[in-house]
Design an enzyme around this catalytic site. Structure first.
Site, PDB file in Angstrom:
ATOM      1  N   SER A  83       5.269  -5.638   1.541  1.00  0.00           N
ATOM      2  CA  SER A  83       5.266  -5.147   0.212  1.00  0.00           C
ATOM      3  C   SER A  83       4.254  -4.018   0.039  1.00  0.00           C
ATOM      4  CB  SER A  83       5.235  -6.214  -1.015  1.00  0.00           C
ATOM      5  OG  SER A  83       5.817  -5.707  -2.309  1.00  0.00           O
ATOM      6  N   ASP A 113       3.001   8.607   6.883  1.00  0.00           N
ATOM      7  CA  ASP A 113       3.582   9.557   6.962  1.00  0.00           C
ATOM      8  C   ASP A 113       2.759  10.856   6.582  1.00  0.00           C
ATOM      9  OD1 ASP A 113       6.142   8.030   7.213  1.00  0.00           O
ATOM     10  OD2 ASP A 113       6.403   7.753   5.157  1.00  0.00           O
ATOM     11  N   LYS A 150       9.509  -6.261   3.604  1.00  0.00           N
ATOM     12  CA  LYS A 150       9.823  -6.395   2.359  1.00  0.00           C
ATOM     13  C   LYS A 150       9.663  -5.145   1.475  1.00  0.00           C
ATOM     14  CE  LYS A 150       8.412  -8.938  -1.992  1.00  0.00           C
ATOM     15  NZ  LYS A 150       7.984  -7.733  -2.612  1.00  0.00           N
TER      16      LYS A 150
END
Length: 700
Positions: A473, A484, A499
């Site tokens: 999560s 990224d 998740k």
């Protein structure tokens, strides 16, 4: 009419609309009716999925409730299952019409079957077992079937009890054998028959306690389990929390509670003190000790309530209480004295749930690496201002580390199951100038970017993030964003948990009119209302985050994570958000290759790979012999394997751990805190994953 009101209530929930229902009688059944309609309406109108309350929904609920009733298949007969199966496609109709025939029947059947099974264990354990007989037991309950007859069910209990006795007996035999080899006269040598009898007595006691707990379950407990099964049919992270469970959830998320600061367990019908939390009211008062039995509880000067034989969760409710109130405990001490201990409740802080940091150094370098351990993305949902939250705490740790001088930073999110979405967005923003951190999408409308709007960069040096298969999560949002942006190297197993959904807690007490105060507390509904996506547009759902540097771990050969959970949401992707990557990490492939070369001949990582193969094999091989000699051979093989793997985490990696002076000046004043800190430092010094993460960071 009532259903329409509740549907409107849930649709307008973000606006804070509060609506009254028509008057109910003061019965548990009516309270359950209110809860049921609130939960169903919440699922219908606020859940991310457009799941319908239909026959397919019924089948899911039926499967989950059946597993909840008797997962071990040691109580229900196939005839009982056939009787319940008539409702397999009718549960939706029951819920829509306000009927409770299914849950009443299920409760009636399981209650009777528990009584039926309770007579098995004393009878079976009254006679010695034949451990020379060649028979086996299947330990994976999914592979077993429901018994067709009571005789077949009793035999399943016989095998289960025999296995329990076999384990206890073998343990006693091994202790006696080792004592004899060492000429240890403190261990009395006993006959096989005596040891077998003692093993049966221990198993009988354990099962007596087990049935005692089962018999304390009430119909409302079954209702709570049923409502949770209803919620879980939408996705694995949607749950109904009864009031007690909601309280426990808040404690986990905030890292604190109001009470006395003692860890308790139910033991032989008594509430036993297991641990006193350092710095808590019990710790400061000084009289309550681990091993004490709590017999009675009084609120201030009120009459004391006898809690012997009471369920642990009920007893805890009487012992916990608001800050500043007094609780008086009648306690039987370890040495047998009976006394009354008065404790003023206060906020109990569970320090292990909060971020903490040290400086670490590899043995071959002078570089000082800051290390921050974050067990969860915690926040106090019940305290809007002034409550501790992970983003603020992590920023404090960063500032302390920078002040003492660091050449790199590692943030450890291993086993961090996530938590607060706003905090992870804020925390990821500490390491970039500005820009999107994550995209979130509800079931309708376009995706929205949650952005870092603070132009300050609080740390701009080399950075690594440690993850594993249990990082989920918010941990995945953080790792994905920094990956990224090319801001950090991600280090861990083959992928994170997977998740990719966001949940919201709806406190049911907050959305009903004061006319229904008599039915409170109603509990809470945690439901999935959004999916989150990386700024690249890819979801982390099921696929998780794949680290840049992949290290062997125990889960590398098995399926693990979100994809193993039933009724999970699918993976998908959306359009990317506009963002500008940094130039911090430009050689990911080279970094990964260098790490691979380092660990290729590392004996500990070789052992971890071998251990992963053993875990895979044992996970598949779930049938165990009940023949003592064959069982001994199996255990001897496993002990030999386990002995080899023990050294993985026992040897020091020679990583030097340096506590921060800003922290140590407070720690050294408390011997308990000193011990806790030193134990943690020792654990870090034998952490081969940390050692390799330091190496990766030093080679950036």
């Amino acid at each position: 009419m009532r259903k329409r009101i509740i549907q409107l209530l849930v649709l307008l929930l973000p606006l804070g609309l509060i609506v009254a229902f028509k008057t109910y009688s003061k019965s548990q059944k009516d309270k359950e009716s209110i809860i049921s309609e609130l939960v169903i309406s919440g699922l219908k109108f606020a859940h991310y999925n457009n799941n319908k309350i239909d026959d397919n929904f019924s089948k899911r609920v039926y499967k989950t409730t059946l597993e909840g009733l008797d997962y071990t298949k040691k109580f229900l007969l196939q005839a009982d299952v056939d009787q319940l199966q008539k409702y397999k496609t009718l549960i939706d109709d029951e819920l829509n019409n306000g009927n409770d025939d299914y849950i009443n029947l299920a409760n009636e059947i399981i209650t009777q079957r528990i009584k039926d099974a309770e007579v098995f264990y004393p009878e079976i354990l009254s006679k010695p077992f034949d451990f020379k007989k060649d028979e086996s037991i299947q330990l994976d309950d999914k592979k077993n079937t429901f018994a067709k007859t009571k005789a077949e069910l009793k035999d399943a209990w016989r095998k289960s009890l025999k296995y329990q006795v076999l384990y206890e007996l073998n343990t006693r035999l091994e202790i006696q054998k080792k004592a004899k080899e060492k000429n240890d006269t403190t261990v009395k040598q006993k006959s096989f028959a005596t040891l077998e009898k003692e093993a049966r007595a221990k198993v009988e006691k354990r099962n007596k306690d087990y049935f005692h707990r089962l018999n304390q379950l009430e119909q409302k407990d079954r209702f709570n389990q049923f409502m949770n099964a209803v919620s879980l049919s939408f996705d694995p992270h949607t749950n109904y929390y009864p009031p007690k469970d909601k309280e426990d959830f808040d404690i986990v998320m905030s890292g604190q509670l109001e009470g006395i600061g003692a860890t308790l367990q139910e033991k032989d019908g008594y509430i036993k003190v297991v641990h006193i939390v350092p710095g808590s009211p019990s710790y400061k008062e000084g009289e309550l000790k681990a091993g004490d039995l709590i017999l009675k509880v009084a609120q201030g000067d009120d009459e004391a309530l006898d809690i012997t034989g009471m369920r642990l969760d009920k007893a805890v409710r009487y012992i916990r209480g608001k800050k500043g109130t007094t609780v008086k405990l009648t306690v039987k001490t370890v040495d047998g004295d009976i006394k009354v201990i008065s404790i003023v409740r206060d906020v109990v802080v569970i320090e292990d749930t909060y971020a903490k940091s040290v400086i670490v150094k590899s043995p071959n370098s002078d570089e000082r690496i800051g290390y921050i351990y974050l067990p969860s993305f915690y926040v106090n949902f019940n305290k809007k201002d002034g409550g501790r939250r992970c983003s603020s705490d992590v920023l404090k740790e960063i500032k302390k580390l920078k002040k003492e001088g660091i050449d790199g930073l590692i943030i450890d999110l291993r086993n961090d199951g996530g938590g607060s979405l706003p905090d992870v967005v804020k925390m990821a923003g500490f390491f970039i100038k500005e820009g999107p951190i994550v995209q979130v999408k509800q079931k309708t409308g376009a995706a929205q970017s949650l952005n870092d709007t603070d132009p300050n960069i609080y740390y701009d040096g080399p950075m690594a993030v440690m993850v594993n298969s249990n990082s989920a999560s918010a941990s995945e949002i953080f790792a994905a964003a920094l990956q990224d942006y090319n801001r950090a190297v991600i280090i861990g197993g083959k992928q994170t948990f997977g998740k990719g959904t966001v949940q919201r807690i709806i406190n049911l007490d907050d959305i009903v009119n004061s006319q229904l105060n008599q039915y409170k507390p109603l509990g809470a509904l945690k439901l999935t209302f959004q999916k989150f996506y990386r700024i690249t547009g890819a979801s982390t759902q099921l696929k998780g985050v794949v680290p840049d540097v992949i290290l062997p771990d125990n889960y590398m050969y098995i399926d693990y994570g979100e994809r193993e959970l039933e009724y999970h949401l699918p993976w998908d992707e959306i359009a990317p958000a506009p963002y500008m990557p940094t130039e911090m990490i430009s050689n990911r492939k080279l970094i990964a290759k260098e790490s691979k070369d380092r660990i290729k001949n590392n004996k500990d990582f070789k052992l971890i790979k071998e251990q992963a193969e053993v875990i895979k094999r044992r996970r598949d091989d779930t049938e165990i012999s009940l023949n003592l000699n064959k069982y001994k051979k199996l255990l001897a093989k496993r002990v030999k394997e386990n002995k080899k793997f023990k050294q993985i985490y026992s040897d020091t990696t020679l990583v030097k751990v340096i506590p921060l002076q800003a922290d140590w000046q407070f720690i050294e004043k408390d011997s308990n805190k000193v011990k806790t800190a030193k134990d943690w430092h020792k654990k870090l010094s034998s952490d081969i994953y940390l050692r390799e993460s330091i190496e990766v960071l030093e080679h950036l």
